[in-house]
Scaffold this motif. Structure first.
Motif, PDB file in Angstrom:
ATOM      1  N   SER A 169       0.843  -1.215   0.000  1.00 37.55           N
ATOM      2  CA  SER A 169       0.000   0.000   0.000  1.00 37.55           C
ATOM      3  C   SER A 169       0.866   1.248   0.000  1.00 37.55           C
ATOM      4  N   GLU A 254      -6.532   1.898   1.057  1.00 36.84           N
ATOM      5  CA  GLU A 254      -5.649   0.964   0.333  1.00 36.84           C
ATOM      6  C   GLU A 254      -5.321  -0.245   1.217  1.00 36.84           C
ATOM      7  N   LYS A 258      -6.555  -4.321   0.842  1.00 38.79           N
ATOM      8  CA  LYS A 258      -5.528  -5.352   0.630  1.00 38.79           C
ATOM      9  C   LYS A 258      -5.599  -6.421   1.726  1.00 38.79           C
TER      10      LYS A 258
END
Ligand SMILES: O=C(O)CCCC[C@@H]1SC[C@@H]2NC(=O)N[C@@H]21
Length: 261
Positions: A169, A254, A258
């Motif tokens: 990220s 982000e 993930k």
């Protein structure tokens, strides 16, 4: 949801364009006066909002205030639909420990993917019962994971996967890839920028894992010079204070997408 949060959600998802008070009012089913009040409340909360007569309102670039609406605006479409209106994201300006709050929520039944985020922690915790210094300038988040969604239940593997997700990220958004020093520390230029703490709750009789909380503490735009002397020389921050080129909401979004699979 309060009117101000609804207005914020609309502004966050239309960051590139001005939206008129009339359009905001009609799309939210609120009066023009309610919109005006909401804009004032947001400004009081620190949001910089451009207002141009005949064009409307627009969030100024560079607002870096953590919010549910702000995070959701950066999520990919499948995550947007999962998180929008779900109450799965809890934001605190100051929390004792986001892991502690997340664990309490997990025990109370909170769903896979629930996120607790704070700007500051008063009792941040690290591995081996160490404390984790958590002043403003950091990004502190904990995510609840339920075992049925996970490929592995080994805490060390989950910690390493989480660390890799944070490295990915940061690299994607800030263009620099931290080094993961297994199992739970991320370094940039040999100085610690992030620590991860994975905790799990088991069923008493069977020993089966019921929930996992991954806690991530990132020095985001922290003032390292003000850190206690024992850690100031071994810590670093992703950005210098107020020099971030991305926003906390962006980085949080982000990381969430993930990790929550
Ligand atoms: O370096 C370590 O030993 C791990 C630090 C983990 C810190 C994070 S910050 C968010 C979450 N809440 C906590 O109290 N700890 C974790």
């Amino acid at each position: 949801m309060a009117s101000k949060d609804k207005v914020l959600e609309l502004l966050e998802s239309n960051k590139e364009t001005y939206i008129s008070g009339e359009v905001i009012a009609s799309s939210l089913g609120l009066s023009r006066n309610a919109i005006w009040k909401a804009i004032n409340e947001l400004r009081k909360a620190g949001y910089e909002i451009d207002a141009i007569s005949n064009k409307g309102y627009k969030l100024k670039e560079g607002n870096d205030i953590l919010s549910e609406a702000g995070i959701i605006s950066y999520l990919d479409s499948s995550y947007k639909s999962k998180y929008k209106g779900s109450n799965l994201i809890r934001i605190y300006d100051v929390a004792n420990s986001t892991n502690r709050i997340a664990k309490e929520m997990a025990i109370a039944g909170a769903a896979h993917g629930t996120v607790v985020i704070a700007n500051e922690q008063t009792e941040g915790r690290g591995r081996k019962d160490h404390s984790f210094y958590s002043p403003k300038g950091g990004l502190y988040l904990s995510i609840i994971l339920r075992p049925e969604f996970l490929k592995t239940l080994l805490p060390d593997e989950i910690t390493i996967q989480t660390g890799t997700a944070v490295c990915d990220s940061i690299e994607a958004l800030a263009g620099v890839r931290p080094t993961l020093k297994p199992i739970n520390d991320l370094f940039i230029n040999d100085k610690k920028i992030c620590g991860i703490l994975t905790e799990a709750g088991t069923e008493f009789e069977t020993g089966d894992i019921q929930w996992i909380v991954v806690g991530i503490g990132i020095n985001y735009d922290s003032d390292i010079s003000a850190f206690p002397s024992d850690i100031k020389n071994i810590a670093t921050s992703l950005f210098s204070p107020n020099q971030a080129t991305i926003t906390r909401n962006q980085l949080a979004a982000e990381i969430i997408q993930k990790i929550v699979v």
